[in-house]
Scaffold this motif. Structure first.
Motif, mmCIF file in Angstrom:
data_model
loop_
_atom_site.group_PDB
_atom_site.id
_atom_site.type_symbol
_atom_site.label_atom_id
_atom_site.label_comp_id
_atom_site.label_asym_id
_atom_site.label_seq_id
_atom_site.Cartn_x
_atom_site.Cartn_y
_atom_site.Cartn_z
ATOM 1 N N GLU A 33 0.910 -1.251 -0.181
ATOM 2 C CA GLU A 33 -0.039 0.137 0.055
ATOM 3 C C GLU A 33 0.845 1.350 -0.039
ATOM 4 O O GLU A 33 0.344 2.442 -0.239
ATOM 5 N N ARG A 68 -4.173 -1.826 6.301
ATOM 6 C CA ARG A 68 -5.414 -2.633 6.211
ATOM 7 C C ARG A 68 -5.143 -3.980 6.458
ATOM 8 O O ARG A 68 -4.169 -4.845 6.176
ATOM 9 N N ASN A 317 -16.469 -2.846 -1.832
ATOM 10 C CA ASN A 317 -16.389 -1.994 -2.822
ATOM 11 C C ASN A 317 -15.822 -0.808 -2.257
ATOM 12 O O ASN A 317 -14.967 -0.031 -2.952
ATOM 13 N N LEU A 318 -16.210 -0.331 -1.168
ATOM 14 C CA LEU A 318 -16.073 0.851 -0.465
ATOM 15 C C LEU A 318 -14.578 0.808 -0.209
ATOM 16 O O LEU A 318 -13.860 1.807 -0.356
ATOM 17 N N SER A 320 -12.230 -0.741 -1.488
ATOM 18 C CA SER A 320 -11.523 -0.665 -2.846
ATOM 19 C C SER A 320 -11.585 0.828 -3.483
ATOM 20 O O SER A 320 -10.964 1.094 -4.604
ATOM 21 N N GLY A 321 -12.334 1.730 -2.958
ATOM 22 C CA GLY A 321 -12.561 3.060 -3.488
ATOM 23 C C GLY A 321 -13.480 3.259 -4.511
ATOM 24 O O GLY A 321 -13.571 4.220 -5.200
ATOM 25 N N HIS A 322 -14.562 2.215 -4.640
ATOM 26 C CA HIS A 322 -15.533 2.229 -5.740
ATOM 27 C C HIS A 322 -16.689 2.988 -5.086
ATOM 28 O O HIS A 322 -16.833 3.235 -3.858
#
Length: 346
Positions: A33, A68, A317-318, A320-322
């Protein structure tokens, strides 16, 4: 005297065995990261060294450091985690577990009890253990105090998804819910199709979001003949409630849950009125207060397993930035003899 306990292996030992720097070990643990690319051969050497020395990452320390750890939290405001596989909440948790395993996440089940005489809360003494996880799937009813705590948690940047639609003024709270509006409209149509021209929506005094959605579905279904429908919200269904509805010509009843349904039937029995000959009814959900509904009761089933699965996917998804796109899943209609009446003839 007991021998002194030995501390577990450290990153320094892993780095020495693998022949790399501690920074490289940290990058492997955090999945790169920091933007530094670790060659696959080096990563495999670090992983092998971890296995050889028995190194277990301190996930809490990594989380506090901003990393994470592929752990998702599960939190509920009520002590509702099941003691039986037939419990109402079991399918939600099964769906959460299945999706987490598919996406390679572990689960952290938050079970900290409420203070004596109090209620479960997100924050204790200004801090929240929910932040030990990368994000949290939440269940339970919200009141004003809980909405304030939840708004603070989301405002702090902690990714959160709710099972069930929850209104949170000033914050975007992603959710996965069932289409209670369409399900209730469909159940009402089933009663109307059996010739029940006058109907009653029977609900509780608690005005949570799913109850609001159900009532909306009822009003939409009765929109063409609003005078033929009525809404009653009670704590307990008494013979007086039933008598008043029957005098108004009601023959079809939509009950918010099975507890109200059983109370209606018992109260009607005291008046010498029974189903399906004198009235028909349907239950607007799965059993909450018992394991199964009695045979013949028409009802709506909630897609609880899929709601749990989709909540985890949405949370992933959140992370992962979606974009956070809430989901509304269809319910299933189960007809039964409790509808009574006779099918309409065209």
């Amino acid at each position: 005297m007991a021998p002194p306990s030995r501390k577990g292996p450290t990153q320094r030992e892993v780095a020495r065995l693998a022949g790399v720097s501690q920074a490289a070990v940290s990058q492997v643990l955090n999945g790169g990261e920091g933007g530094i690319r670790i060659p696959d051969a080096t990563r495999q050497r670090v992983l092998q060294a971890m296995q050889d020395v028995g190194y277990v990452p301190n996930v809490a320390a990594r989380r506090l450091a901003g990393g994470r750890n592929r752990i998702l939290g599960v939190f509920t405001y009520e002590p509702v985690f099941p003691t039986s596989t037939r419990d109402f909440f079991t399918p939600f948790l099964e769906g959460i577990e299945e999706a987490a395993a598919e996406l390679d996440y572990d689960l952290l089940l938050h079970t900290r009890p409420a203070p004596q005489g109090g209620r479960r809360a997100v924050y204790h003494d200004g801090a929240s253990r929910l932040r030990l996880a990368d994000g949290t799937v939440m269940l339970g009813l919200l009141d004003d105090d809980r909405r304030g705590d939840l708004a603070q948690l989301i405002g702090s940047g902690h990714p959160t998804v709710f099972i069930g639609r929850r209104d949170l003024p000033g914050q975007e709270l992603p959710y996965v819910t069932a289409d209670y509006t369409a399900a209730t409209a469909g159940a009402c149509e089933a009663l109307l199709d059996r010739g029940h021209e006058r109907t009653l929506y029977l609900g509780t005094l608690t005005r949570h979001e799913s109850a609001v959605d159900r009532e909306l579905g009822y009003r939409r279904a009765m929109g063409r003949t609003p005078a033929a429908g009525q809404v009653e919200r009670v704590d307990v269904v008494t013979p007086d409630v039933v008598s008043r509805a029957l005098r108004a010509g009601v023959t079809g009843v939509l009950c918010e849950n099975e507890r109200l349904t059983a109370q209606w039937i018992a109260a009607a029995d005291t008046l010498g009125v029974g189903w399906p000959q004198d009235y028909g009814f349907a239950v607007l959900g799965d059993p909450i207060y018992q394991s199964d509904l009695p045979a013949g009761w028409a009802h709506v089933t909630i897609p609880r397993l899929e709601m749990g699965r989709h909540a985890v996917r949405l949370l992933a998804n959140l992370l992962s930035g979606h974009p956070a796109e809430s989901r509304t899943l269809p319910c299933q209609w189960v007809p039964g003899t409790s509808l009574g009446g006779r099918p309409r003839t065209e």
